[in-house]
Write a protein that holds these residues in place. Structure first.
Motif, PDB file in Angstrom:
ATOM      1  N   CYS A  85       0.815  -1.220   0.000  1.00 11.47           N
ATOM      2  CA  CYS A  85       0.000   0.000   0.000  1.00 11.47           C
ATOM      3  C   CYS A  85       0.847   1.268   0.000  1.00 11.47           C
ATOM      4  O   CYS A  85       0.325   2.367   0.165  1.00 11.47           O
ATOM      5  N   ASP A  86       2.164   1.124  -0.178  1.00 12.76           N
ATOM      6  CA  ASP A  86       3.086   2.257  -0.098  1.00 12.76           C
ATOM      7  C   ASP A  86       4.127   2.144  -1.214  1.00 12.76           C
ATOM      8  O   ASP A  86       5.085   1.392  -1.109  1.00 12.76           O
ATOM      9  N   ILE A  87       3.934   2.918  -2.278  1.00 14.67           N
ATOM     10  CA  ILE A  87       4.819   2.829  -3.434  1.00 14.67           C
ATOM     11  C   ILE A  87       6.246   3.229  -3.087  1.00 14.67           C
ATOM     12  O   ILE A  87       7.219   2.665  -3.610  1.00 14.67           O
ATOM     13  N   VAL A 124      -1.250  -0.410  -3.974  1.00 13.58           N
ATOM     14  CA  VAL A 124      -0.832   0.576  -4.969  1.00 13.58           C
ATOM     15  C   VAL A 124       0.386   0.091  -5.755  1.00 13.58           C
ATOM     16  O   VAL A 124       0.701   0.635  -6.812  1.00 13.58           O
ATOM     17  N   VAL A 125       1.083  -0.925  -5.245  1.00 14.57           N
ATOM     18  CA  VAL A 125       2.243  -1.481  -5.955  1.00 14.57           C
ATOM     19  C   VAL A 125       1.743  -2.591  -6.867  1.00 14.57           C
ATOM     20  O   VAL A 125       1.136  -3.562  -6.418  1.00 14.57           O
ATOM     21  N   ASP A 126       2.006  -2.433  -8.160  1.00 20.22           N
ATOM     22  CA  ASP A 126       1.561  -3.415  -9.143  1.00 20.22           C
ATOM     23  C   ASP A 126       2.315  -4.731  -8.950  1.00 20.22           C
ATOM     24  O   ASP A 126       3.557  -4.749  -8.946  1.00 20.22           O
ATOM     25  N   LEU A 127       1.578  -5.825  -8.784  1.00 22.00           N
ATOM     26  CA  LEU A 127       2.186  -7.125  -8.530  1.00 22.00           C
ATOM     27  C   LEU A 127       3.083  -7.568  -9.680  1.00 22.00           C
ATOM     28  O   LEU A 127       4.205  -8.040  -9.468  1.00 22.00           O
ATOM     29  N   GLY A 128       2.618  -7.394 -10.904  1.00 22.44           N
ATOM     30  CA  GLY A 128       3.417  -7.786 -12.066  1.00 22.44           C
ATOM     31  C   GLY A 128       4.735  -7.035 -12.143  1.00 22.44           C
ATOM     32  O   GLY A 128       5.781  -7.613 -12.441  1.00 22.44           O
TER      33      GLY A 128
END
Length: 195
Positions: A85-87, A124-128
């Motif tokens: 949840c924290d880029i 918010v961090v894209d898993l891919g």
């Protein structure tokens, strides 16, 4: 065998909570921030052999970052944690990887954990993107939850297995499906044991 493992990541991403979930199977919603570093010794039985992990929990606050190189010198493994949840915490993982490679070398085993998947709706961090980055630096990526315990045992089992392989060039796959014992609980593996 004994292995030194360092935890790195920004403050409040859940490093200490992941360690307590692994070593004591507990979770504290109000876990205080780590100051400096703490060390935990924990045994893990994997593929019929016991390894001792000397786990170093480092503070993520900026004022303690300069001490990092002292803590991870001579480490065979590193677990880099970010909060999904924290880029910014994910961006900082890239800094930790560069620093580890400079200070310890590229032989160190790195596992990257996207923690707090119990808050998946706030991701918010894209898993891919995270998985692709991990692959690009030769690391393994896991999504974890210290709160629920999801994938925590698997992180340490994977890290231990890879450290054993890298420290023993004669290692080979056993080809037999085995279970692994972590702490006092047995965790069944789906894949072949390759210790």
């Amino acid at each position: 065998m004994s292995y030194k493992v360092v935890f790195l990541g920004e403050g409040r991403v859940g490093k200490t909570s992941l360690i307590y979930r692994f070593t004591k199977n507990i979770f504290n919603e109000k876990q205080p921030q780590t100051v400096g570093a703490n060390s935990f010794l924990h045994k893990i039985k994997l593929c019929g052999s016991v390894s001792t992990l000397d786990i170093w929990d480092t503070a993520g606050q900026e004022r303690h970052v300069a001490l990092g190189p002292i803590y991870y010198r001579d480490a065979q493994g590193a677990i880099l944690v970010y909060d999904i949840c924290d880029i910014d915490s994910f961006i900082k993982v890239k800094k930790w990887v560069r620093e580890l490679h400079e200070m310890v070398g590229k032989s160190i085993v790195i596992v990257i954990c996207g923690n707090k998947i119990d808050r998946e709706r706030e991701r918010v961090v894209d898993l891919g993107e995270a998985e692709a980055y991990a692959a690009s630096v030769g690391a393994t990526h896991f999504t974890t939850s210290a709160k629920s315990g999801r994938n925590v045992q698997e992180v340490f089992a994977t890290l231990t297995r890879e450290m054993r392989i890298r420290s023993s060039p004669m290692s080979h796959k056993s080809g037999e499906e085995q279970g692994l014992r972590v702490g006092d609980r047995k965790v069944e593996e789906d894949s072949s044991c390759s210790c």
